[in-house]
Design a protein around this motif. Sequence first.
Motif, PDB file in Angstrom:
ATOM      1  N   LEU A 139     -21.733 -18.540  23.269  1.00  0.00           N
ATOM      2  CA  LEU A 139     -21.917 -18.454  21.821  1.00  0.00           C
ATOM      3  C   LEU A 139     -21.065 -17.350  21.217  1.00  0.00           C
ATOM      4  N   GLU A 140     -20.308 -17.696  20.200  1.00  0.00           N
ATOM      5  CA  GLU A 140     -19.677 -16.645  19.413  1.00  0.00           C
ATOM      6  C   GLU A 140     -20.802 -16.005  18.609  1.00  0.00           C
ATOM      7  N   VAL A 141     -20.716 -14.713  18.398  1.00  0.00           N
ATOM      8  CA  VAL A 141     -21.842 -13.968  17.836  1.00  0.00           C
ATOM      9  C   VAL A 141     -22.302 -14.542  16.495  1.00  0.00           C
ATOM     10  N   TYR A 142     -21.393 -15.046  15.685  1.00  0.00           N
ATOM     11  CA  TYR A 142     -21.816 -15.573  14.384  1.00  0.00           C
ATOM     12  C   TYR A 142     -22.572 -16.893  14.498  1.00  0.00           C
ATOM     13  N   ASP A 143     -22.577 -17.503  15.691  1.00  0.00           N
ATOM     14  CA  ASP A 143     -23.359 -18.715  15.929  1.00  0.00           C
ATOM     15  C   ASP A 143     -24.680 -18.418  16.636  1.00  0.00           C
ATOM     16  N   ALA A 144     -24.905 -17.157  16.992  1.00  0.00           N
ATOM     17  CA  ALA A 144     -26.090 -16.780  17.761  1.00  0.00           C
ATOM     18  C   ALA A 144     -27.206 -16.308  16.842  1.00  0.00           C
ATOM     19  N   THR A 145     -28.431 -16.604  17.244  1.00  0.00           N
ATOM     20  CA  THR A 145     -29.594 -16.014  16.583  1.00  0.00           C
ATOM     21  C   THR A 145     -30.333 -15.183  17.631  1.00  0.00           C
ATOM     22  N   ILE A 146     -30.948 -14.125  17.183  1.00  0.00           N
ATOM     23  CA  ILE A 146     -31.676 -13.254  18.095  1.00  0.00           C
ATOM     24  C   ILE A 146     -32.777 -14.032  18.815  1.00  0.00           C
ATOM     25  N   VAL A 168     -22.856 -14.068  24.753  1.00  0.00           N
ATOM     26  CA  VAL A 168     -22.652 -13.870  23.316  1.00  0.00           C
ATOM     27  C   VAL A 168     -21.464 -12.933  23.162  1.00  0.00           C
ATOM     28  N   TYR A 169     -20.462 -13.358  22.389  1.00  0.00           N
ATOM     29  CA  TYR A 169     -19.257 -12.530  22.292  1.00  0.00           C
ATOM     30  C   TYR A 169     -18.624 -12.604  20.907  1.00  0.00           C
ATOM     31  N   TRP A 170     -17.741 -11.639  20.657  1.00  0.00           N
ATOM     32  CA  TRP A 170     -16.874 -11.626  19.479  1.00  0.00           C
ATOM     33  C   TRP A 170     -15.466 -11.381  20.000  1.00  0.00           C
ATOM     34  N   SER A 171     -14.507 -12.118  19.449  1.00  0.00           N
ATOM     35  CA  SER A 171     -13.128 -11.951  19.889  1.00  0.00           C
ATOM     36  C   SER A 171     -12.211 -12.070  18.682  1.00  0.00           C
ATOM     37  N   GLY A 172     -11.375 -11.058  18.481  1.00  0.00           N
ATOM     38  CA  GLY A 172     -10.437 -11.084  17.367  1.00  0.00           C
ATOM     39  C   GLY A 172      -9.100 -11.704  17.731  1.00  0.00           C
ATOM     40  N   THR A 173      -8.614 -11.394  18.923  1.00  0.00           N
ATOM     41  CA  THR A 173      -7.290 -11.869  19.346  1.00  0.00           C
ATOM     42  C   THR A 173      -7.370 -12.978  20.372  1.00  0.00           C
ATOM     43  N   GLY A 174      -8.555 -13.244  20.887  1.00  0.00           N
ATOM     44  CA  GLY A 174      -8.734 -14.268  21.914  1.00  0.00           C
ATOM     45  C   GLY A 174      -8.879 -13.696  23.316  1.00  0.00           C
ATOM     46  N   GLU A 178     -17.110  -4.142  17.268  1.00  0.00           N
ATOM     47  CA  GLU A 178     -16.713  -4.779  16.010  1.00  0.00           C
ATOM     48  C   GLU A 178     -17.872  -4.634  15.027  1.00  0.00           C
ATOM     49  N   GLU A 179     -17.593  -4.080  13.835  1.00  0.00           N
ATOM     50  CA  GLU A 179     -18.673  -3.620  12.962  1.00  0.00           C
ATOM     51  C   GLU A 179     -19.238  -4.610  11.955  1.00  0.00           C
ATOM     52  N   GLU A 180     -18.562  -5.703  11.674  1.00  0.00           N
ATOM     53  CA  GLU A 180     -19.080  -6.626  10.654  1.00  0.00           C
ATOM     54  C   GLU A 180     -20.024  -7.687  11.206  1.00  0.00           C
ATOM     55  N   GLU A 181     -19.745  -8.169  12.410  1.00  0.00           N
ATOM     56  CA  GLU A 181     -20.584  -9.220  12.975  1.00  0.00           C
ATOM     57  C   GLU A 181     -21.296  -8.790  14.256  1.00  0.00           C
ATOM     58  N   PHE A 182     -20.538  -8.248  15.207  1.00  0.00           N
ATOM     59  CA  PHE A 182     -21.135  -7.951  16.505  1.00  0.00           C
ATOM     60  C   PHE A 182     -22.108  -6.769  16.437  1.00  0.00           C
ATOM     61  N   GLU A 183     -21.681  -5.666  15.865  1.00  0.00           N
ATOM     62  CA  GLU A 183     -22.535  -4.463  15.816  1.00  0.00           C
ATOM     63  C   GLU A 183     -23.884  -4.742  15.146  1.00  0.00           C
ATOM     64  N   PRO A 184     -23.920  -5.389  13.975  1.00  0.00           N
ATOM     65  CA  PRO A 184     -25.240  -5.660  13.368  1.00  0.00           C
ATOM     66  C   PRO A 184     -26.122  -6.541  14.264  1.00  0.00           C
ATOM     67  N   PHE A 185     -25.511  -7.553  14.893  1.00  0.00           N
ATOM     68  CA  PHE A 185     -26.282  -8.418  15.786  1.00  0.00           C
ATOM     69  C   PHE A 185     -26.840  -7.602  16.945  1.00  0.00           C
ATOM     70  N   PHE A 186     -25.973  -6.826  17.582  1.00  0.00           N
ATOM     71  CA  PHE A 186     -26.407  -6.052  18.741  1.00  0.00           C
ATOM     72  C   PHE A 186     -27.460  -5.006  18.357  1.00  0.00           C
ATOM     73  N   ALA A 187     -27.268  -4.351  17.228  1.00  0.00           N
ATOM     74  CA  ALA A 187     -28.242  -3.348  16.778  1.00  0.00           C
ATOM     75  C   ALA A 187     -29.617  -3.980  16.566  1.00  0.00           C
ATOM     76  N   ASN A 188     -29.647  -5.218  16.124  1.00  0.00           N
ATOM     77  CA  ASN A 188     -30.920  -5.893  15.873  1.00  0.00           C
ATOM     78  C   ASN A 188     -31.584  -6.442  17.132  1.00  0.00           C
ATOM     79  N   ILE A 189     -30.809  -6.612  18.207  1.00  0.00           N
ATOM     80  CA  ILE A 189     -31.377  -7.197  19.426  1.00  0.00           C
ATOM     81  C   ILE A 189     -31.604  -6.172  20.537  1.00  0.00           C
ATOM     82  N   GLU A 190     -30.883  -5.061  20.517  1.00  0.00           N
ATOM     83  CA  GLU A 190     -30.870  -4.168  21.682  1.00  0.00           C
ATOM     84  C   GLU A 190     -32.249  -3.679  22.118  1.00  0.00           C
ATOM     85  N   HIS A 191     -33.153  -3.420  21.205  1.00  0.00           N
ATOM     86  CA  HIS A 191     -34.480  -2.915  21.583  1.00  0.00           C
ATOM     87  C   HIS A 191     -35.379  -4.013  22.152  1.00  0.00           C
TER      88      HIS A 191
END
Length: 143
Positions: A36-43, A7-13, A65-78
């Motif tokens: 999976l790009e993070v916006y296509d992933a579900t927890i 699962v990843y996020w990439s701004g510049t490639g 990255e704070e708009e997509e990756f950070e919220p996803f990771f914060a919700n899955i990390e535990h």
Amino acid sequence: MQKAVIVYWSGTGNTEIMAKKIKEGMESEKYEVELLEVYDATIEHVLTYDKIAFGCPSMGIEELEEEEFEPFFANIEHSLTDKKIALFGSYGWSEGEWMEYWEERLDAINIKPFAKGLIIESTPSSEEEEICFEYGASFARFE
């Protein structure tokens, strides 16, 4: 065949290049790998895998990255305590402290990635692409 997800996020490639090479490395070890790009992933879907690699470049002041990756990771990390985890990403300035912070964040909840997070400055060179491939192969072999 064993399975894993990246699962990843990439701004510049750059982080995307890393993700694809890590995938190739894992596949060389007979893993079936979903990329999976993070916006296509579900927890829920990501947690069906035992091995999960997360990729995110350094952003802002050495942060995820704070708009997509950070919220996803914060919700899955535990929910990652019984998973095998790898971290990777690219950076364009500083020394890659965001990866140290990311590793410390996991350490604080008793999650140990399989190895030190893989960081590459800017666009991976062919030699660095090989490092990504080997990182993926090593992660696949990790028990």
